[in-house]
Design an enzyme around this catalytic site. Structure first.
Site, PDB file in Angstrom:
ATOM      1  N   LYS A  24      -8.921  -3.874   2.936  1.00 38.36           N
ATOM      2  CA  LYS A  24      -8.539  -2.562   2.387  1.00 38.36           C
ATOM      3  C   LYS A  24      -9.355  -2.239   1.139  1.00 38.36           C
ATOM      4  CE  LYS A  24      -4.150  -2.010   0.994  1.00 38.36           C
ATOM      5  NZ  LYS A  24      -4.108  -1.632  -0.438  1.00 38.36           N
ATOM      6  N   SER A  25      -9.498  -3.202   0.250  1.00 41.16           N
ATOM      7  CA  SER A  25     -10.233  -2.949  -1.006  1.00 41.16           C
ATOM      8  C   SER A  25     -11.678  -2.552  -0.709  1.00 41.16           C
ATOM      9  CB  SER A  25     -10.225  -4.213  -1.866  1.00 41.16           C
ATOM     10  OG  SER A  25      -8.921  -4.520  -2.280  1.00 41.16           O
ATOM     11  N   ARG A 125       4.216   5.623  -9.960  1.00 42.33           N
ATOM     12  CA  ARG A 125       3.436   4.513 -10.553  1.00 42.33           C
ATOM     13  C   ARG A 125       2.647   4.965 -11.791  1.00 42.33           C
ATOM     14  NH1 ARG A 125       0.448   1.374  -5.774  1.00 42.33           N
ATOM     15  NH2 ARG A 125       0.047  -0.065  -7.488  1.00 42.33           N
ATOM     16  N   SER A 170      -6.327  -5.871 -13.957  1.00 38.77           N
ATOM     17  CA  SER A 170      -6.310  -4.867 -12.888  1.00 38.77           C
ATOM     18  C   SER A 170      -7.717  -4.508 -12.430  1.00 38.77           C
ATOM     19  CB  SER A 170      -5.590  -3.595 -13.357  1.00 38.77           C
ATOM     20  OG  SER A 170      -5.800  -2.565 -12.413  1.00 38.77           O
ATOM     21  N   GLN A 172      -8.231  -2.288 -10.282  1.00 39.14           N
ATOM     22  CA  GLN A 172      -8.253  -0.832 -10.131  1.00 39.14           C
ATOM     23  C   GLN A 172      -8.705  -0.176 -11.429  1.00 39.14           C
ATOM     24  OE1 GLN A 172      -4.340   0.198  -8.704  1.00 39.14           O
ATOM     25  NE2 GLN A 172      -4.729  -0.643  -6.670  1.00 39.14           N
ATOM     26  N   ASP A 323      -1.275  -9.566  -4.364  1.00 43.62           N
ATOM     27  CA  ASP A 323      -0.582  -8.880  -3.266  1.00 43.62           C
ATOM     28  C   ASP A 323       0.137  -9.848  -2.327  1.00 43.62           C
ATOM     29  OD1 ASP A 323      -1.366  -6.374  -4.137  1.00 43.62           O
ATOM     30  OD2 ASP A 323      -3.232  -6.415  -2.993  1.00 43.62           O
ATOM     31  N   ARG A 399       3.856  -4.278   2.149  1.00 44.90           N
ATOM     32  CA  ARG A 399       3.893  -5.744   2.064  1.00 44.90           C
ATOM     33  C   ARG A 399       5.329  -6.273   2.005  1.00 44.90           C
ATOM     34  NH1 ARG A 399      -1.422  -6.414   2.167  1.00 44.90           N
ATOM     35  NH2 ARG A 399      -2.682  -5.156   0.773  1.00 44.90           N
TER      36      ARG A 399
HETATM   37  C1  S3P Z   1      -6.763  -3.552  -5.542  1.00 44.36           C
HETATM   38  C2  S3P Z   1      -6.365  -4.134  -6.710  1.00 44.36           C
HETATM   39  C3  S3P Z   1      -5.012  -4.650  -6.943  1.00 44.36           C
HETATM   40  C4  S3P Z   1      -4.218  -4.777  -5.642  1.00 44.36           C
HETATM   41  C5  S3P Z   1      -4.405  -3.616  -4.735  1.00 44.36           C
HETATM   42  C6  S3P Z   1      -5.864  -3.437  -4.380  1.00 44.36           C
HETATM   43  C7  S3P Z   1      -8.142  -3.048  -5.433  1.00 44.36           C
HETATM   44  O1  S3P Z   1      -4.336  -3.798  -7.818  1.00 44.36           O
HETATM   45  O2  S3P Z   1      -2.852  -4.974  -5.931  1.00 44.36           O
HETATM   46  O3  S3P Z   1      -3.668  -3.780  -3.536  1.00 44.36           O
HETATM   47  O4  S3P Z   1      -8.622  -2.789  -4.319  1.00 44.36           O
HETATM   48  O5  S3P Z   1      -8.800  -2.919  -6.484  1.00 44.36           O
HETATM   49  P1  S3P Z   1      -4.540  -3.946  -9.425  1.00 44.36           P
HETATM   50  O6  S3P Z   1      -5.977  -3.937  -9.662  1.00 44.36           O
HETATM   51  O7  S3P Z   1      -3.845  -2.789 -10.067  1.00 44.36           O
HETATM   52  O8  S3P Z   1      -3.891  -5.263  -9.762  1.00 44.36           O
END
Ligand code: S3P
Length: 446
Positions: A24-25, A125, A170, A172, A323, A399
């Site tokens: 997914k990422s 969120r 994070s 993200q 996750d 999940r």
């Molecule tokens: C992700 C980062 C994670 C993860 C998410 C996917 C990403 O979140 O929980 O499912 O693809 O960068 P955080 O970076 O907020 O921890």
């Protein structure tokens, strides 16, 4: 999205090959970076889950040409760094925190305005963790109370590069800042105290950006040189270790199981669950270890493991398995002794408060769970000793729904979830795939 109540009835041995979908990422990043490159990026193995499809739609809204050629094969005709057009509709990112946060970063340094929204989970969120660093570039944002979606982002017309130390672990946040830095002149620097998944850095290098990573006393220092011309890529998306976690964990707790999960990325920033399971005494082996697209990859073989013991999961491992704690807690319930998970505050701001969601459901199924702000522990009952027999709440969290389905496979009585529809966000083939291995999953009327 119609609600889909689901039940997992205890099953016999799980056997066979589990071909889980694309990561997914990496799928989100392939579409976003493809849209920021000049020319055509080809992608195979893209995860066609709702989260990623929402990102594909968003990239079209910003002006990229995104085409689905069928069978996981996609192309993105990018508009170049700084080439995004202004969308004429609100951007709906559905359930996806990764989608909305990375896209906000990607558009934040272009002179355009966009409004973002999502489902009830995403709109609850925190987004200030993204808009705070984006403000340093000169980006403005207006959202709801508490920095929540719906939110309008006004891109910086004359962005300045930034140096930002990420206050929470994070990927993200790190990625949003790096993507924003692409259209700022000069060098943007991101410092992370704890290493988080590094797909953005790796893929930026692949697309031709100048990125350096240095390990210092302050942590990982990532330096990006702004305003590169990104070159289109051919990307084969590896299979998702976070999805592999479900058939792997199910096999470990169901007597007689033997499941092969081929082609799973074992990037150290993602593989913490597998290390943890092996420490617990899981019969989990890596076969055919190899390197694909610069990433370590292996076929995972998981067999029923009656002698797993609870352990203390070290807090410094949290980012590499963030996750996977929900499904780890299911395995922990089938081990003997206590599994203690610390340094996991971030679990409270995922698609749901994952500690609360799992603790409630596990307790309803007869398992003893303790929790605090940034930790929780599960007291294992041993194999085939978990009572089950409850309906758990999934809180719009894929999940959580899948973890309770796995719980039911190894329990003494069926386990249900009120709504399994969020599973489609990341693992749309979960039901047929697990059914093919021997799981008893059914859609039940509400
Ligand atoms: C992700 C980062 C994670 C993860 C998410 C996917 C990403 O979140 O929980 O499912 O693809 O960068 P955080 O970076 O907020 O921890």
């Amino acid at each position: 999205m119609p609600v889909i109540p689901m039940t997992s009835t205890p099953c016999g041995p799980l056997t066979g090959v589990a071909e889980v979908p694309g990561d997914k990422s990496i799928s989100h990043r392939s579409l976003i970076l493809g849209a920021m490159a000049v020319g055509e990026t080809r992608i195979t193995g893209l995860l066609e889950g709702d989260d990623v499809l929402d990102t594909a739609r968003a990239m079209r809204a910003f002006g990229a040409e995104v085409t689905n050629h069928g069978g996981g094969s996609w192309s993105v005709h990018g508009v170049g760094v700084g080439g995004f057009g202004e969308p004429d509709q609100v951007i709906d990112c559905g359930n996806s925190g990764t989608g909305v946060r990375l896209i906000m970063g990607a558009m934040a340094t272009s002179p355009i305005t966009a409004t973002f929204t999502g489902d009830a989970s995403l709109n609850g969120r925190p987004m200030a963790r993204i808009t705070d660093p984006l403000a340093l570039f000169g980006t403005q944002s207006v959202g709801r109370d508490g920095g929540r979606l719906p939110m309008t982002i006004v891109g910086a017309p004359d962005p300045v590069p930034v140096c930002y130390s990420v206050p929470v672990p994070s990927a993200q946040v790190k990625s949003a800042v790096l993507l924003a830095g692409l259209n700022a002149p000069g060098q943007t620097v991101v410092i992370e105290r704890e290493a988080t998944r590094d797909h953005t850095e790796r893929m930026l290098v692949g697309f031709g950006a100048e990125v350096t990573v240095e390990q210092t006393d302050q942590g990982r220092v990532i330096t990006l040189t702004g305003q590169p011309e990104l070159k289109p890529q051919t990307i084969a998306v590896p299979r998702d270790p976070s999805s592999a976690a479900f058939p792997v964990c199910a096999a470990l707790i169901v007597p007689g199981s033997d499941v092969l999960v081929p082609g799973i990325g074992l990037n150290p920033t993602r593989a913490g669950l597998f290390t943890t399971l092996r420490e617990m005494g899981a019969d989990l082996t890596y076969e055919n270890e190899r390197t694909e697209g610069g990433e370590p990859v292996a076929d995972l073989r998981a067999r029923f493991s009656p002698d797993m013991k609870g352990i203390n999961v070290p807090p410094e491992r949290a980012a590499s398995m963030i996750d996977e704690y929900p499904v780890l807690s299911v395995v922990a319930a089938h081990a003997t002794g206590i599994t203690m998970m610390t340094g996991v505050r971030e679990l409270r701001v995922k698609e749901s408060d994952r500690i609360a969601a799992m603790a409630d459901g596990l307790r309803a199924c007869g398992i003893s769970v303790e929790d605090g702000e940034d930790w929780w522990s599960v007291t294992g009952m041993g194999p085939k000793s978990v009572p089950g027999g409850a309906t758990c709440v999934s809180h719009l969290d894929h999940r959580i729904a899948m973890s309770f389905m796995v719980l039911g496979m190894g329990a003494q009585n069926p386990v249900s979830v009120d709504d399994g529809s969020p599973i489609a966000t990341s693992f749309p083939i979960f039901e047929p795939l697990m059914g093919g291995l021997g799981a008893n999953l059914s859609r039940t009327s509400g």
